[in-house]
Scaffold this motif. Structure first.
Motif, mmCIF file in Angstrom:
data_model
loop_
_atom_site.group_PDB
_atom_site.id
_atom_site.type_symbol
_atom_site.label_atom_id
_atom_site.label_comp_id
_atom_site.label_asym_id
_atom_site.label_seq_id
_atom_site.Cartn_x
_atom_site.Cartn_y
_atom_site.Cartn_z
ATOM 1 N N THR A 252 7.290 -0.200 -2.831
ATOM 2 C CA THR A 252 8.220 -1.005 -3.660
ATOM 3 C C THR A 252 7.583 -2.041 -4.432
ATOM 4 N N HIS A 253 6.340 -2.565 -3.956
ATOM 5 C CA HIS A 253 5.634 -3.449 -4.726
ATOM 6 C C HIS A 253 5.107 -2.817 -6.314
ATOM 7 N N GLU A 254 5.190 -1.341 -6.341
ATOM 8 C CA GLU A 254 4.567 -0.904 -7.508
ATOM 9 C C GLU A 254 5.775 -0.166 -8.334
ATOM 10 N N TRP A 255 6.899 -0.522 -8.110
ATOM 11 C CA TRP A 255 8.011 0.265 -8.821
ATOM 12 C C TRP A 255 8.203 -0.301 -10.271
ATOM 13 N N GLU A 256 8.049 -1.372 -10.569
ATOM 14 C CA GLU A 256 8.026 -1.806 -12.104
ATOM 15 C C GLU A 256 6.923 -1.183 -13.039
ATOM 16 N N ARG A 257 5.793 -1.110 -12.569
ATOM 17 C CA ARG A 257 4.661 -0.516 -13.134
ATOM 18 C C ARG A 257 5.052 1.055 -13.125
ATOM 19 N N PHE A 258 5.350 1.725 -12.114
ATOM 20 C CA PHE A 258 5.434 3.029 -11.919
ATOM 21 C C PHE A 258 6.604 3.460 -12.982
ATOM 22 N N PHE A 259 7.832 2.890 -12.881
ATOM 23 C CA PHE A 259 8.980 3.171 -13.869
ATOM 24 C C PHE A 259 8.588 2.951 -15.231
ATOM 25 N N ARG B 169 14.204 3.354 -1.431
ATOM 26 C CA ARG B 169 12.862 3.990 -1.302
ATOM 27 C C ARG B 169 12.988 4.960 -2.508
ATOM 28 N N VAL B 170 11.817 5.251 -3.126
ATOM 29 C CA VAL B 170 11.532 5.813 -4.275
ATOM 30 C C VAL B 170 10.418 6.923 -4.032
#
Length: 129
Positions: free
Chosen positions: A8-15, A83-84
């Protein structure tokens, strides 16, 4: 390569990175819901991007946008995602992205899975011609 969950804490960077690498790639967006069954919302549309947006109640929504022009663009919001996952083939190319929420899941599948670097090389060659 197996399916990998994105913390979850990586979602912004990942997207942000995912959208940059795959902008314009043809995608199918499928809604997976147990009560209504699977439904295709978009098929073979160019990916515009996937973003993470904060809501008024301190949660997040994930917005998936696809389409070549404003008249032919769709936007799908995944409210309260939990979840992603990203699925890659044996060569490490992204095949699909699954976003699970409390109401079901959304599957974003690429028409063809190839390494981003291969597409970048093809586009660079076209630009030189």
């Amino acid at each position: 390569m197996p399916t990998q969950e994105i913390p979850t804490h990586e979602w912004e960077r990942f997207f942000n990175e995912f959208s940059r690498r795959h902008r314009g790639w043809l995608v199918t967006i499928e809604l997976l819901q147990s009560d209504l069954g699977d439904q295709i919302q978009a098929q073979d549309l160019p990916l515009e991007g996937i973003t993470l947006e904060a809501t008024e109640v301190g949660e997040y929504d994930i917005i998936i946008m696809a389409g070549a022009s404003p008249d032919a663009r769709i936007s799908h919001t995944v409210a309260m995602p939990r979840r992603v996952w990203v699925k890659q083939n044996d060569e490490g190319a992204d095949e699909a992205l699954e976003i699970e929420s409390f109401t079901g899941a959304v599957l974003v599948r690429f028409r063809s899975a190839v390494l981003s670097e291969a597409v970048d090389d093809i586009l660079a060659e076209k630009a030189k011609a």
